[in-house]
Design a protein around this motif. Structure first.
Motif, mmCIF file in Angstrom:
data_model
loop_
_atom_site.group_PDB
_atom_site.id
_atom_site.type_symbol
_atom_site.label_atom_id
_atom_site.label_comp_id
_atom_site.label_asym_id
_atom_site.label_seq_id
_atom_site.Cartn_x
_atom_site.Cartn_y
_atom_site.Cartn_z
ATOM 1 N N ARG A 169 0.844 -1.547 -0.263
ATOM 2 C CA ARG A 169 -0.169 -0.174 -0.052
ATOM 3 C C ARG A 169 0.633 1.264 0.099
ATOM 4 N NH1 ARG A 169 -3.167 -2.928 -1.880
ATOM 5 N NH2 ARG A 169 -5.156 -3.655 -0.450
ATOM 6 N N SER A 170 1.851 1.569 0.693
ATOM 7 C CA SER A 170 2.412 2.537 1.298
ATOM 8 C C SER A 170 4.130 2.019 2.032
ATOM 9 C CB SER A 170 2.004 4.723 1.873
ATOM 10 O OG SER A 170 1.182 3.389 2.727
ATOM 11 N N LEU A 171 5.114 3.235 1.637
ATOM 12 C CA LEU A 171 6.250 2.805 2.194
ATOM 13 C C LEU A 171 6.645 4.589 3.133
ATOM 14 C CD1 LEU A 171 9.040 1.376 0.578
ATOM 15 C CD2 LEU A 171 9.498 3.494 1.554
ATOM 16 N N ILE A 172 6.691 4.435 4.040
ATOM 17 C CA ILE A 172 7.465 5.620 4.705
ATOM 18 C C ILE A 172 9.188 5.149 5.151
ATOM 19 C CG2 ILE A 172 5.306 6.924 4.848
ATOM 20 C CD1 ILE A 172 6.168 5.400 8.057
ATOM 21 N N GLY A 173 10.201 5.964 5.159
ATOM 22 C CA GLY A 173 10.923 5.757 5.961
ATOM 23 C C GLY A 173 11.158 6.092 7.618
#
Length: 370
Positions: free
Chosen positions: A137-141
């Motif tokens: 769905r999504s990615l964050i650092g």
């Protein structure tokens, strides 16, 4: 809809950091991964537009809006990576999400697609992670070389160097998870059973809000904004909430279509759209919602999803099409002054073979560390 929901053209804007971030501004300085794209780099002066493509027929791609040229550079990904595509070989997935972190542009696909890391300065592909069965769905650092990736079955830790997905978080439900945002010591997650807040250090559960179904954006005062649909909710640094009723609800395409909420970085203001109306809530001023901040006058014009705030220029960027079928091949970028609401410019593109001719467009949130 005249075509299946999977056949979407997904567009999103991502403002690149330039001179707009002051070294003395604590709000921006505290965020990891917020280095500006190097001046002089091919993709330093503008924002990216990510297209989802067409399930089974065409891979999504990366376009670029260049401020100086005042135009859309189409299919920039293919130009930087001849012979490569963003999807799996069968084209049986769609490009879902993108984010910039530490001068890398991460592309995330749903329905068994890859996670890809590009050099944000050149768009050269550096690494790709494929998993036979996946639905990202999504990615964050979160840390220097560590991040989180959300999926249809929960949230996973990911090594940003290797792109290897490491383990599933046990502190939150193993359910469909969409938008994510890191603010201070917390990570905010949107799941089918509400918003969850976890500790950014060890990913332990901190707090949940069962009624929140839309997320997330941050304002300069450090508040994180979400929504129940009919109310806009502010979550402060103590994780206490305040809310304001909305004259028109914030819609949603689901957790595989990230947030319709976007926020200014110059003032404590949040934007969302409904149809041709764009609303601006200035914190503490309920009257600011009494009428639309912008009413889109372009006709015919169809907006799908959300507007996006461009902090480089204090713009609101809206993508749209003329209509269904053949009309969907004509795309517009409408760019407004986010402080005054005035239309700054209109860019028309498409009908040149570079834009997939499908009829549903929306902007996902890019969890960009500005």
């Amino acid at each position: 809809m005249k075509r299946p929901l999977q056949k979407l053209l997904l567009l999103l804007t991502l403002g690149m950091l330039l001179d707009a971030c002051s070294k003395d501004d604590d709000y921006f300085r505290e965020r990891p991964g917020m280095d500006p794209i190097e001046k002089g780099a091919p993709y330093a002066n503008g924002f990216f537009v990510i297209t989802e493509g067409s399930y089974g027929q065409a891979a999504g791609t990366v376009h670029f809006y260049a401020y100086d040229a005042d135009t859309i550079i189409t299919r920039a990904y293919e130009k930087a990576n001849p012979g490569k595509i963003t999807s799996n070989a069968s084209l049986a997935n769609t490009l879902q999400f993108a984010t910039v972190y530490n001068q890398k542009l991460y592309l995330v696909s749903k329905m068994n697609g890859p996670i890809i890391r590009l050099d944000a300065r050149t768009l050269k592909e550096e690494r790709r992670y494929n998993q036979e069965t996946s639905n990202w769905r999504s990615l964050i650092g979160v840390k220097e070389n560590q991040g989180l990736v959300s999926a249809a079955d929960g949230v996973y830790s990911i090594n940003l160097n290797t792109l290897g997905v490491q383990y599933k978080l046990s502190s939150v439900s193993a359910v469909n998870t969409g938008d994510m945002l890191k603010e201070g010591n917390y990570v905010y997650l949107l799941q089918t059973n509400g918003a969850k807040i976890i500790d950014a250090t060890n990913y332990s559960f901190v707090k949940g809000f069962a009624n929140i179904s839309r997320g997330f954006a941050r304002t300069p005062n450090g508040k994180v904004w979400a929504s129940t649909g009919s109310r806009l909710i502010a979550i402060d640094k103590n994780l206490d909430t305040t809310g304001v009723a909305l004259p028109v609800s914030i819609g949603s395409f689901g957790l595989d279509a990230p947030t319709r909420i976007t926020a200014s970085t110059k003032e404590n203001a949040v934007f969302y759209h409904s149809g041709s109306a764009i609303y601006k809530y200035v914190e503490g001023n309920a009257a600011s919602l009494s009428q639309p901040f912008i009413t889109i006058s372009e006709s015919p014009f169809m907006v799908y999803g959300a507007v996006r705030y461009d902090r480089n220029k204090d713009y609101l960027v809206v993508n749209g099409i003329k209509g269904y079928g053949g009309l969907s091949g004509v795309n517009f970028l409408l760019i407004y002054n986010a402080s005054t609401g005035a239309l700054v410019k209109k860019i028309t593109y498409g009908n040149d073979g570079s834009v997939v001719d499908f009829n549903h467009i929306y902007f996902p949130e890019l969890s960009v560390f500005y």
